[in-house]
Design an enzyme around this catalytic site. Structure first.
Site, mmCIF file in Angstrom:
data_model
loop_
_atom_site.group_PDB
_atom_site.id
_atom_site.type_symbol
_atom_site.label_atom_id
_atom_site.label_comp_id
_atom_site.label_asym_id
_atom_site.label_seq_id
_atom_site.Cartn_x
_atom_site.Cartn_y
_atom_site.Cartn_z
ATOM 1 N NE ARG A 147 -10.261 -2.299 -3.151
ATOM 2 C CZ ARG A 147 -9.734 -1.825 -2.132
ATOM 3 N NH1 ARG A 147 -8.559 -2.033 -1.757
ATOM 4 N NH2 ARG A 147 -10.270 -0.775 -1.175
ATOM 5 C CE1 TYR A 165 -9.100 1.464 7.220
ATOM 6 C CE2 TYR A 165 -8.405 2.422 9.297
ATOM 7 C CZ TYR A 165 -8.052 2.328 7.993
ATOM 8 O OH TYR A 165 -7.017 2.542 7.292
ATOM 9 C CE LYS A 166 -7.748 -1.579 5.019
ATOM 10 N NZ LYS A 166 -8.036 -0.591 3.976
ATOM 11 C CG PHE A 225 -1.962 1.171 1.143
ATOM 12 C CD1 PHE A 225 -3.211 0.876 0.370
ATOM 13 C CD2 PHE A 225 -1.918 2.269 1.850
ATOM 14 C CE1 PHE A 225 -3.986 1.893 0.317
ATOM 15 C CE2 PHE A 225 -2.940 3.345 1.936
ATOM 16 C CZ PHE A 225 -4.075 2.982 1.223
ATOM 17 C CG ASP A 242 0.054 -3.119 6.457
ATOM 18 O OD1 ASP A 242 -1.278 -3.357 7.012
ATOM 19 O OD2 ASP A 242 0.024 -1.996 5.699
#
Ligand SMILES: Cc1ncc(COP(=O)(O)O)c(C=O)c1O
Length: 398
Positions: free
Chosen positions: A357, A210-211, A114, A185
């Site tokens: 996605r 938060y995912k 990322f 990560d």
């Protein structure tokens, strides 16, 4: 434990007519969260005022919630703590790792990482001014790029675009063999796949909540440090709440005991309340069950799309062992196709230049949801409605 996914689905607020395939970006609202937050506001903040730090256990939250997340990633108790954003946790882990390998100069990462992780590494290199080098290789070349110059390998386990999953135990073993440290990560892994940081012998792991963990927009991040390293790590972000005795207000920094030293400043108490209620749902979830259900739903989605949606090319590895909990397809007009899907209540997202996605989250998605998503996608591709001008207009957040 056998996980009852019908029961977990009932614990989420899912708007009527929406099929939500974007839990890999932002998890949905747990039904219990508003009441939990209201309690934190009125009974805790409202009634207790500053005494809430002790009475409501606010000060202990980063550690207690850290342990709840630790269970989901295979971390022993007392080795995971919450706070700040993931970018900050990346900085902390990286700075700590470089300090443990002062004679080495290379940070190894891959081009599937990322961007924020890469940007944080660039910033740290400049700040340190000690001639560190960022070595960015293709994901399939990471193993071969590990050599005796590498101080730390910093890898995101599951690729945010394609959903490709690295073989982290293998890469970590190879890094250790070469005397390097490893940072994972887990942004797209925690709550998504059966991670086991202890078995893989990672040195540092970081991630967001938060995912897949459904902690809410802006929920705090976590960091885990291997027990064998934690007392040797000197935190670069030496804030007062990572001090050994914050309320002694000593003139100089002394790192706190074990993982507490990875705390920085005041914890986001209200955000922690929402996360706390999201984590209640995970108490009834077995990660092996979750992984099995995620792969079954992913297979169903891939098969359905490939049978009914010509023009879409699978971007995710076909081999289940090499997938996270996300399925991606390429389409030259991916942005417009995604906007057309969203307009019909099938929510995924788009990553430039051409990736659609879809997060696969068994906690609140079942076979009927997958079948509906396939049906809607097939229909907008068949009738060409995705090509309407309004679906081509770009919003700031994709
Ligand atoms: C893999 C990965 N690392 C880091 C980040 C940055 O996280 P944050 O915005 O919480 O700092 C993200 C954000 O989505 C991510 O997906």
């Amino acid at each position: 434990m056998t996980t009852d996914f019908r029961a977990t689905k009932a614990l989420f607020e899912l708007p009527e007519g929406v099929t939500y395939l974007d839990g890999n970006s932002l998890g949905p609202l747990p039904k219990a969260a508003p009441a939990r937050m209201a309690r934190a506001m009125t009974e805790e903040w409202g009634e207790m005022l500053i005494t809430g730090w002790n009475k409501a256990g606010w000060m202990a939250q980063p550690a207690t919630l850290g342990d709840r997340i630790g269970r989901l990633i295979g971390a022993p108790e007392g080795t995971t703590v919450l706070g700040d954003t993931l970018s900050i946790k990346v900085h902390q882990a990286l700075a700590a790792a470089l300090a443990l390998r002062p004679e080495r100069k290379v940070i190894l990462t891959d081009s599937g990482n990322f961007p924020s992780d890469i940007y944080m590494a660039e910033g740290l290199i400049e700040q340190l001014g000690r001639g560190h080098e960022l070595r960015v290789v293709a994901p399939e070349e990471v193993e071969a790029a590990i050599d005796e110059d590498v101080a730390v390998m910093m890898i995101t386990e599951v690729d945010y675009r394609t959903g490709r999953r690295h073989d982290m135990p293998k890469l970590i073993a190879r890094a250790h063999e070469a005397g390097a440290l490893a940072i994972w990560d887990l942004a797209h892994s925690a709550g998504a796949v059966d991670v086991d940081v202890a078995a893989a012998d990672t040195d540092f792991a970081v991630g967001c909540t938060y995912k897949f963990l459904n902690g809410g927009p802006g929920a705090p991040a976590f960091i885990h440090v291997a027990p064998r390293l934690i007392d040797a790590v000197r935190p670069a972000l030496s804030g007062w709440l990572g001090h050994d005795a914050p309320f002694a207000f000593e003139p100089s920094y002394r790192p706190g005991a074990a993982i507490a030293r990875m705390r920085v400043g005041t914890p986001p108490v209200l955000a922690m309340a929402a996360l706390d209620s999201a984590l209640d749902i995970w108490d009834g979830v077995d990660m092996a069950d979750l992984r099995a259900a995620s792969l079954a739903l992913s297979d169903r989605f891939i098969e359905g799309v490939e049978a009914a949606c010509p023009g879409l090319e699978l971007a995710t590895p076909r081999d289940p062992a090499r997938r996270g909990s996300q399925v991606s397809f390429r389409h030259p007009q991916g942005y417009a196709v995604m906007q057309a899907l969203i307009a019909q209540g099938v929510i995924g997202d788009f990553r430039a230049p051409d990736i659609l996605r879809f997060g696969i989250t068994p906690l609140y998605l079942d076979e009927a949801d997958i079948d509906r998503a396939v049906e809607v996608m097939a229909s907008i591709l068949r009738d060409g409605s995705w090509d309407r001008p309004e679906f081509h207009a770009r919003a700031a957040v994709t």
